[in-house]
Scaffold this active site. Sequence first.
Site, PDB file in Angstrom:
ATOM      1  N   ASP A  19       0.868  -1.171   0.000  1.00 52.64           N
ATOM      2  CA  ASP A  19       0.000   0.000   0.000  1.00 52.64           C
ATOM      3  C   ASP A  19       0.910   1.228   0.000  1.00 52.64           C
ATOM      4  OD1 ASP A  19      -2.624   1.248   0.162  1.00 52.64           O
ATOM      5  OD2 ASP A  19      -2.079   1.804   2.204  1.00 52.64           O
ATOM      6  N   GLU A  62      -4.386   2.340  -4.626  1.00 53.12           N
ATOM      7  CA  GLU A  62      -2.917   2.335  -4.553  1.00 53.12           C
ATOM      8  C   GLU A  62      -2.393   1.070  -3.868  1.00 53.12           C
ATOM      9  OE1 GLU A  62      -4.272   4.491  -0.812  1.00 53.12           O
ATOM     10  OE2 GLU A  62      -4.905   4.473  -2.883  1.00 53.12           O
TER      11      GLU A  62
END
Length: 140
Positions: A19, A62
């Site tokens: 992440d 993301e």
Amino acid sequence: NELHRARRHKLDLSIIFFDLDNFKNVNDVHGHQAGDEVLRRVSGTILQEKRLEDIAGRYGGEEMVLVLPETNSRNAAIIGERIRANVEKMAFNWEGKEIRQTLSGGIATYNADTPDVLSLVREADQAVYMAKGQGKNRII
């Protein structure tokens, strides 16, 4: 498929859930085109560092995942740390401003008690939250 193969042949299998740290800030400060470029560059780093048999993909937003067949947690940590360090070194100019990015990662490794893929992903996701809670830019 890899989980079934690991179970059937009693092989190691790890995943790393990545992440990007503070990614919203990139979009807010530099715009979504800059955010897209960050995603491309981080993805490129992951693709460069993975082995041929590894499977990389974007999980959402993301978040990215790397499936590591025949890989124990120790070796997954080595791969994850190499990717983390290379992303941290990555810098580029966007409209005259330098953009730097870091990422956090969580590792989960298959064992006989792992019921399904979703459980493995949940475990890796929890490890990412631990990495974020410990200051980000780390692999847990």
